[in-house]
Write a protein that holds these residues in place. Sequence first.
Motif, PDB file in Angstrom:
ATOM      1  N   ASN A   1       0.857  -1.045  -0.119  1.00 62.42           N
ATOM      2  CA  ASN A   1      -0.069   0.046  -0.006  1.00 62.42           C
ATOM      3  C   ASN A   1       0.996   1.266  -0.269  1.00 62.42           C
TER       4      ASN A   1
ATOM      5  N   VAL B   1       0.008   4.032  -2.651  1.00 56.99           N
ATOM      6  CA  VAL B   1      -1.077   4.928  -2.300  1.00 56.99           C
ATOM      7  C   VAL B   1      -0.433   6.221  -1.322  1.00 56.99           C
TER       8      VAL B   1
ATOM      9  N   MET C   1      -8.389   5.416  -0.264  1.00 60.27           N
ATOM     10  CA  MET C   1      -8.430   4.330  -1.191  1.00 60.27           C
ATOM     11  C   MET C   1      -8.150   4.703  -2.627  1.00 60.27           C
TER      12      MET C   1
ATOM     13  N   TRP D   1      -3.512  -2.957 -10.190  1.00 58.42           N
ATOM     14  CA  TRP D   1      -3.222  -3.019  -8.673  1.00 58.42           C
ATOM     15  C   TRP D   1      -4.129  -4.265  -8.054  1.00 58.42           C
TER      16      TRP D   1
ATOM     17  N   SER E   1      -2.129  -7.875  -4.852  1.00 54.88           N
ATOM     18  CA  SER E   1      -2.911  -8.536  -3.363  1.00 54.88           C
ATOM     19  C   SER E   1      -2.842  -9.975  -3.568  1.00 54.88           C
TER      20      SER E   1
ATOM     21  N   LEU F   1      -6.347   0.087  -3.808  1.00 54.79           N
ATOM     22  CA  LEU F   1      -5.479  -0.230  -2.415  1.00 54.79           C
ATOM     23  C   LEU F   1      -5.819   0.814  -1.355  1.00 54.79           C
TER      24      LEU F   1
ATOM     25  N   ARG G   1      -4.895   2.859   2.263  1.00 59.66           N
ATOM     26  CA  ARG G   1      -3.681   3.485   3.123  1.00 59.66           C
ATOM     27  C   ARG G   1      -4.106   4.413   4.161  1.00 59.66           C
TER      28      ARG G   1
ATOM     29  N   ASP H   1      -1.573  -2.188   7.185  1.00 58.77           N
ATOM     30  CA  ASP H   1      -1.316  -2.485   5.691  1.00 58.77           C
ATOM     31  C   ASP H   1      -2.539  -2.317   4.623  1.00 58.77           C
ATOM     32  N   GLY H   2      -3.588  -2.111   5.136  1.00 63.25           N
ATOM     33  CA  GLY H   2      -4.801  -1.910   4.189  1.00 63.25           C
ATOM     34  C   GLY H   2      -5.813  -3.126   4.094  1.00 63.25           C
TER      35      GLY H   2
END
Length: 154
Positions: free
Chosen positions: A27, A30, A92, A98, A102, A112, A114, A127-128
């Motif tokens: 993340n 971001v 977000m 992206w 994940s 993602l 953050r 960490d999201g």
Amino acid sequence: MTVLTAPAVLAGCLAAALSAGAAFADNSLVGFPEDHAEGLHYGTVERGNITEELYTDREAIEAAKRGEPFPSGTVITLVDYRGGDLHRYVVMEKRDGWGALSPAGTGAGDWLFREFAADGTPNPAEDGTRCMSCHRPQARQDFVFTVDRMKSVE
């Protein structure tokens, strides 16, 4: 001098994340949205002493109104106040590709997430993953809870 395009940078980040066996998405891609206050304020959510102000751009609002997925580059910023004081920012951001960052079954599309402290510094303890797990059930709305609020913006 070598100039890297956005796809080249993304491919490099993806390769690094996969080779490192990342347990969650990187993340750090971001960034803090310096211009969130210049974005469109499209909603306020209040829960007890928590007030969340929501911002995005006109292109995202128009996509929501048309019932389309949000375009790559969309940033949604939640400004979180607790007891009237700025507590944190939750951001977000959506970028093509992206979702591949994940691990399988953990992401929320190409988004993602953050968290940033009130001073704009990243919160390394988040960490999201928690955000993604909460947003995953909103897949029909491109993983965004507040699409209906966006649709009502003039």
